[in-house]
Write an enzyme that holds these catalytic residues in place. Sequence first.
Site, PDB file in Angstrom:
ATOM      1  N   CYS A 193       0.856  -1.187   0.000  1.00 41.22           N
ATOM      2  CA  CYS A 193       0.000   0.000   0.000  1.00 41.22           C
ATOM      3  C   CYS A 193       0.889   1.233   0.000  1.00 41.22           C
ATOM      4  CB  CYS A 193      -0.873  -0.030   1.252  1.00 41.22           C
ATOM      5  SG  CYS A 193      -1.993   1.361   1.370  1.00 41.22           S
ATOM      6  N   HIS A 250      -9.038  -4.367  -1.869  1.00 40.06           N
ATOM      7  CA  HIS A 250      -8.027  -3.710  -1.034  1.00 40.06           C
ATOM      8  C   HIS A 250      -8.530  -2.352  -0.559  1.00 40.06           C
ATOM      9  CE1 HIS A 250      -3.831  -2.478   0.133  1.00 40.06           C
ATOM     10  NE2 HIS A 250      -4.371  -1.294  -0.081  1.00 40.06           N
ATOM     11  N   GLU A 251      -9.052  -1.560  -1.482  1.00 41.09           N
ATOM     12  CA  GLU A 251      -9.445  -0.193  -1.120  1.00 41.09           C
ATOM     13  C   GLU A 251     -10.634  -0.197  -0.166  1.00 41.09           C
ATOM     14  OE1 GLU A 251      -7.169   1.701  -1.750  1.00 41.09           O
ATOM     15  OE2 GLU A 251      -6.229   0.671  -3.432  1.00 41.09           O
ATOM     16  N   HIS A 290      -9.813  -0.606   3.422  1.00 41.62           N
ATOM     17  CA  HIS A 290      -9.359   0.596   4.134  1.00 41.62           C
ATOM     18  C   HIS A 290     -10.472   1.199   4.994  1.00 41.62           C
ATOM     19  CE1 HIS A 290      -5.246   1.776   2.973  1.00 41.62           C
ATOM     20  NE2 HIS A 290      -5.475   1.238   1.794  1.00 41.62           N
TER      21      HIS A 290
HETATM   22 ZN   LIG Z   1      -3.918   0.560   0.671  1.00 42.40          ZN
END
Ligand SMILES: [Zn+2]
Length: 136
Positions: free
Chosen positions: A85, A126-127, A130
């Site tokens: 990241c 992945h996002e 967050h």
């Molecule tokens: Zn990330």
Amino acid sequence: MVKEIIRDPLFLQQKSEPATEADKQVIEDLLDTLKANQDRCVGMAANMIGVNKQIIVVAAGPFQFAMINPVITKKNGKYETEESCLSLDGSRPCIRYKEIEVDYLDQNFHKQHGKYSGFTAQIIQHEIQHFSGELI
Ligand SMILES: [Zn+2]
């Protein structure tokens, strides 16, 4: 406007709230910041520019698109991988799915439903992760 990338783990561990139309500038800033970092970054969540709202941007080849308040509604084909990241050093193991379906709002706050697979699906997962405040 291109924003500075946040690397403070205490900030990144905060949960993100649903976005509203008042956050339209954040979407523009996030797209600008992704484009400015496209040589080393394929997606970003709003908390990476210091805004705890549920907005992500994804690079798909030469195109970038935003997803507001995305929710994964279906997932198929579990696998284990490692990701890095822009906000963190190194890489971390994670569980992903090869195919996903997502409910989200587009940049004009219109409801959309999309099916994604492969690398684009991985970026979206992945996002979205967050939002939970997990460091991934
Ligand atoms: Zn990330």
